[in-house]
Design a protein around this motif. Structure first.
Motif, PDB file in Angstrom:
ATOM      1  N   ILE A  67      37.790  22.561  -4.717  1.00 30.17           N
ATOM      2  CA  ILE A  67      38.741  23.367  -5.557  1.00 30.17           C
ATOM      3  C   ILE A  67      37.774  24.037  -6.501  1.00 30.17           C
ATOM      4  CG2 ILE A  67      40.505  22.892  -6.997  1.00 30.17           C
ATOM      5  CD1 ILE A  67      41.194  22.278  -4.206  1.00 30.17           C
ATOM      6  N   LYS A  68      37.779  25.315  -6.754  1.00 31.46           N
ATOM      7  CA  LYS A  68      37.065  26.131  -7.619  1.00 31.46           C
ATOM      8  C   LYS A  68      37.373  25.814  -8.834  1.00 31.46           C
ATOM      9  CE  LYS A  68      37.733  30.015  -5.732  1.00 31.46           C
ATOM     10  NZ  LYS A  68      37.523  31.586  -5.426  1.00 31.46           N
ATOM     11  N   ARG A  92      35.023  23.595   4.386  1.00 26.24           N
ATOM     12  CA  ARG A  92      35.704  24.239   5.518  1.00 26.24           C
ATOM     13  C   ARG A  92      36.835  25.014   4.489  1.00 26.24           C
ATOM     14  NH1 ARG A  92      39.715  21.898  10.004  1.00 26.24           N
ATOM     15  NH2 ARG A  92      40.706  23.894  10.590  1.00 26.24           N
ATOM     16  N   PHE A  93      37.334  24.472   3.407  1.00 25.25           N
ATOM     17  CA  PHE A  93      38.345  25.327   2.583  1.00 25.25           C
ATOM     18  C   PHE A  93      37.798  25.341   1.193  1.00 25.25           C
ATOM     19  CE2 PHE A  93      40.858  23.123   5.407  1.00 25.25           C
ATOM     20  CZ  PHE A  93      41.435  24.061   6.467  1.00 25.25           C
ATOM     21  N   THR A  94      37.628  26.521   0.613  1.00 20.90           N
ATOM     22  CA  THR A  94      37.422  26.832  -0.983  1.00 20.90           C
ATOM     23  C   THR A  94      39.125  27.429  -1.373  1.00 20.90           C
ATOM     24  OG1 THR A  94      35.164  27.190  -0.297  1.00 20.90           O
ATOM     25  CG2 THR A  94      36.297  27.962  -2.623  1.00 20.90           C
ATOM     26  N   LEU A 115      47.670  23.539  -4.855  1.00 21.91           N
ATOM     27  CA  LEU A 115      48.716  24.365  -3.940  1.00 21.91           C
ATOM     28  C   LEU A 115      48.405  25.245  -3.072  1.00 21.91           C
ATOM     29  CD1 LEU A 115      51.059  24.938  -6.941  1.00 21.91           C
ATOM     30  CD2 LEU A 115      51.294  22.995  -5.165  1.00 21.91           C
ATOM     31  N   GLU A 116      47.166  25.756  -3.262  1.00 24.87           N
ATOM     32  CA  GLU A 116      46.420  26.777  -2.327  1.00 24.87           C
ATOM     33  C   GLU A 116      46.088  26.060  -1.197  1.00 24.87           C
ATOM     34  OE1 GLU A 116      42.752  30.131  -1.989  1.00 24.87           O
ATOM     35  OE2 GLU A 116      43.585  29.659  -3.966  1.00 24.87           O
ATOM     36  N   LEU A 117      45.503  24.894  -1.540  1.00 22.52           N
ATOM     37  CA  LEU A 117      44.973  24.183  -0.327  1.00 22.52           C
ATOM     38  C   LEU A 117      46.210  23.564   0.604  1.00 22.52           C
ATOM     39  CD1 LEU A 117      42.829  22.606   1.335  1.00 22.52           C
ATOM     40  CD2 LEU A 117      43.088  20.558  -0.142  1.00 22.52           C
TER      41      LEU A 117
END
Length: 69
Positions: free
Chosen positions: A36-37, A51-53, A58-60
């Motif tokens: 989470i940036k 894997r995800f940024t 909520l975006e995740l």
């Protein structure tokens, strides 16, 4: 340790964190990862990419909902 506590494999768990060293440790343990940036905290550049940024949880959640299992 966490995987053993819930009787699953490390690859079935996702570490979600704003700290790059948490992501690096999770990748090395074989876990899925999501970063989470935060503007003041950067991804650890020497670790594999998560894997995800995402900008927030909520975006995740939206990205995870789009996955087909």
């Amino acid at each position: 340790w966490a995987a053993a506590q819930v009787n699953c494999q490390p690859g079935e768990i996702m570490m979600v964190s704003v700290h790059g060293w948490d992501i690096a440790g999770a990748v090395n343990a074989g876990m899925q990862t999501a970063h989470i940036k935060r503007s003041q905290i950067l991804h650890y550049p020497l670790a594999p990419a998560p894997r995800f940024t995402c900008k927030n949880l909520l975006e995740l959640a939206d990205k995870l909902a789009d996955l087909r299992f």
